[in-house]
Design a protein around this motif. Sequence first.
Motif, mmCIF file in Angstrom:
data_model
loop_
_atom_site.group_PDB
_atom_site.id
_atom_site.type_symbol
_atom_site.label_atom_id
_atom_site.label_comp_id
_atom_site.label_asym_id
_atom_site.label_seq_id
_atom_site.Cartn_x
_atom_site.Cartn_y
_atom_site.Cartn_z
ATOM 1 N N GLU A 1 17.480 37.825 3.107
ATOM 2 C CA GLU A 1 16.736 36.931 2.675
ATOM 3 C C GLU A 1 16.013 36.654 1.360
ATOM 4 O O GLU A 1 16.059 37.046 0.626
ATOM 5 C CB GLU A 1 15.537 36.026 3.624
ATOM 6 C CG GLU A 1 14.873 35.153 3.135
ATOM 7 C CD GLU A 1 15.811 33.827 2.642
ATOM 8 O OE1 GLU A 1 15.549 33.108 1.447
ATOM 9 O OE2 GLU A 1 16.601 33.525 3.679
ATOM 10 N N ASN A 2 15.840 38.500 1.355
ATOM 11 C CA ASN A 2 14.626 38.829 0.371
ATOM 12 C C ASN A 2 15.282 38.933 -0.955
ATOM 13 O O ASN A 2 15.611 38.493 -2.481
ATOM 14 C CB ASN A 2 13.700 40.447 0.609
ATOM 15 C CG ASN A 2 13.017 39.965 1.834
ATOM 16 O OD1 ASN A 2 13.407 38.517 2.090
ATOM 17 N ND2 ASN A 2 12.661 41.121 1.956
ATOM 18 N N LEU A 3 16.385 40.038 -0.671
ATOM 19 C CA LEU A 3 17.547 39.756 -1.903
ATOM 20 C C LEU A 3 18.430 38.887 -2.400
ATOM 21 O O LEU A 3 18.486 38.027 -1.942
ATOM 22 C CB LEU A 3 18.471 41.285 -1.702
ATOM 23 C CG LEU A 3 17.177 42.447 -1.964
ATOM 24 C CD1 LEU A 3 18.560 43.753 -1.464
ATOM 25 C CD2 LEU A 3 16.394 43.269 -2.379
ATOM 26 N N MET A 4 18.787 38.876 -3.905
ATOM 27 C CA MET A 4 19.782 37.620 -4.157
ATOM 28 C C MET A 4 20.482 37.903 -3.628
ATOM 29 O O MET A 4 22.021 37.492 -4.679
ATOM 30 C CB MET A 4 19.484 38.386 -6.289
ATOM 31 C CG MET A 4 20.554 36.157 -6.368
ATOM 32 S SD MET A 4 18.870 35.209 -5.771
ATOM 33 C CE MET A 4 17.398 35.460 -6.552
ATOM 34 N N PHE A 5 21.339 37.982 -2.393
ATOM 35 C CA PHE A 5 22.622 37.936 -2.024
ATOM 36 C C PHE A 5 22.767 36.197 -1.860
ATOM 37 O O PHE A 5 21.886 35.849 -0.623
ATOM 38 C CB PHE A 5 22.559 38.507 -0.361
ATOM 39 C CG PHE A 5 22.751 40.110 -0.964
ATOM 40 C CD1 PHE A 5 22.205 40.318 -2.139
ATOM 41 C CD2 PHE A 5 21.880 41.511 -0.190
ATOM 42 C CE1 PHE A 5 22.481 41.690 -2.459
ATOM 43 C CE2 PHE A 5 21.899 42.207 -0.630
ATOM 44 C CZ PHE A 5 21.926 43.318 -1.136
ATOM 45 N N GLY A 6 23.603 35.790 -1.760
ATOM 46 C CA GLY A 6 24.021 34.302 -0.926
ATOM 47 C C GLY A 6 25.542 33.482 -1.897
ATOM 48 O O GLY A 6 26.120 34.127 -2.994
ATOM 49 N N THR A 7 25.491 32.677 -1.414
ATOM 50 C CA THR A 7 26.161 31.544 -2.046
ATOM 51 C C THR A 7 25.894 30.996 -2.849
ATOM 52 O O THR A 7 24.318 31.411 -3.422
ATOM 53 C CB THR A 7 26.769 30.706 -1.029
ATOM 54 O OG1 THR A 7 26.210 29.954 -0.456
ATOM 55 C CG2 THR A 7 27.832 31.385 0.288
ATOM 56 N N PRO A 8 27.436 30.842 -3.892
ATOM 57 C CA PRO A 8 25.962 29.960 -5.073
ATOM 58 C C PRO A 8 24.841 28.640 -4.510
ATOM 59 O O PRO A 8 23.884 29.256 -5.872
ATOM 60 C CB PRO A 8 26.939 29.056 -5.592
ATOM 61 C CG PRO A 8 28.240 30.181 -5.708
ATOM 62 C CD PRO A 8 28.012 31.009 -3.849
ATOM 63 N N ASP A 9 25.370 27.873 -4.192
ATOM 64 C CA ASP A 9 24.098 27.149 -3.380
ATOM 65 C C ASP A 9 22.838 27.971 -2.704
ATOM 66 O O ASP A 9 21.759 27.748 -3.187
ATOM 67 C CB ASP A 9 24.753 26.228 -2.461
ATOM 68 C CG ASP A 9 25.457 24.786 -3.190
ATOM 69 O OD1 ASP A 9 25.956 25.080 -4.476
ATOM 70 O OD2 ASP A 9 25.617 24.915 -1.903
ATOM 71 N N GLU A 10 23.052 29.026 -1.652
ATOM 72 C CA GLU A 10 21.856 29.913 -1.676
ATOM 73 C C GLU A 10 21.336 30.877 -2.319
ATOM 74 O O GLU A 10 20.142 31.021 -2.525
ATOM 75 C CB GLU A 10 22.523 30.920 -0.709
ATOM 76 C CG GLU A 10 23.021 30.357 0.471
ATOM 77 C CD GLU A 10 23.169 31.200 1.378
ATOM 78 O OE1 GLU A 10 23.198 30.832 3.032
ATOM 79 O OE2 GLU A 10 23.766 31.931 1.196
#
Length: 362
Positions: free
Chosen positions: A291-300
């Motif tokens: 949650e804290n780092l910029m990890f995710g799908t494009p929408d996330e």
Amino acid sequence: MKFGISLSMERFSPDDSMSSARDKLLMLARVADASGFETLWTAEHHTIECTISPNPFTVLTWLAQHTERIRLGTATIVAPYWSPIRLAGEAAMCDHLTNGRLELGIARGAYQYEFDRMAGGMPQQEGVAYMKELLPAVHKLWEGDYAHDGHYWKFPLATSVPKPLQQPHPPIWVATRDPGSFDWAVGVGANILSTPLSAPAGEVSVLGQKFRKAVADHPERPRPRFMMLRRTCVYERPEDWQSVVRYSVDYGRYFENLMQNIGTVRDGFPEAVPYETVANRANYDPQAIRENLMFGTPDEVIRKLQIYEDEGVDQFCLGLSFNLPFELQMKTLRLFADEVIPHFARREKAAAGALATTEAGN
């Protein structure tokens, strides 16, 4: 909000070739240049293979020959390792060799391991005093003849050769998380580089508040730019987060070795320290990292980036150098360019259109 990328050559094993690290950096730089990223930043580090950049000006000059428009920044020059005359001349030469694309970032330095070898063992926290003496002296040398009689450096009348191509000089950035350095940097007309490290999103707001206070306390200065960096990985499937978090956690054990000076380094390769020796183990909880780092799908990622834009961040910088496999670095760049940057570009265009309509009505 614009976007930058932080890249370094990395080796984590003697089996990793230097030529491969060099070629991967170049491929990523070319993609970033063609994909709308504003700035490519690279660090200064010494005697450690996981960040290979003993002189970032050399790396940026080389990258300038293979890119066309992306700005090229030092993130960062380590102040105690330089003299004012050397920094003024090398930065100005790099500005010419990059055709005026240099962004000069400077900091006190981070790793005590390096300070023990590069700065006589002084505590790295003392580097801020060097930075505060170094930067004004560099400004004076860029202007013309200048003699310096300071605490750390003394020299008779001298000047920078050459002078910078950009006038009056390349944009200056100061890396900081400390309120006092925020205030000093804004007071001398510098932009701000910062990072929440692995802290929760609330730390982004804390840094934003420090920036806004420094700006408010210096009404005599135009508002500087504000960049923030986080480790970043963009992927297509939500379930891919677990493997990415593992890369970040594993890298963190090398980082803590150097940051806390608690492990060994053999032939330039830091060992991954045991988790029980890490002081801030809460930051290594997998769900927190996700949650804290910029990890995710494009929408996330778009959802997370909104927090940064709301806090006045002018450039978000993708930190890709944490032993993330090259394929994931490249995929991150392409997904970010194809799906994230256009989202913010459309918002910026719509906001500009609305402002123009309002001004026309008045």
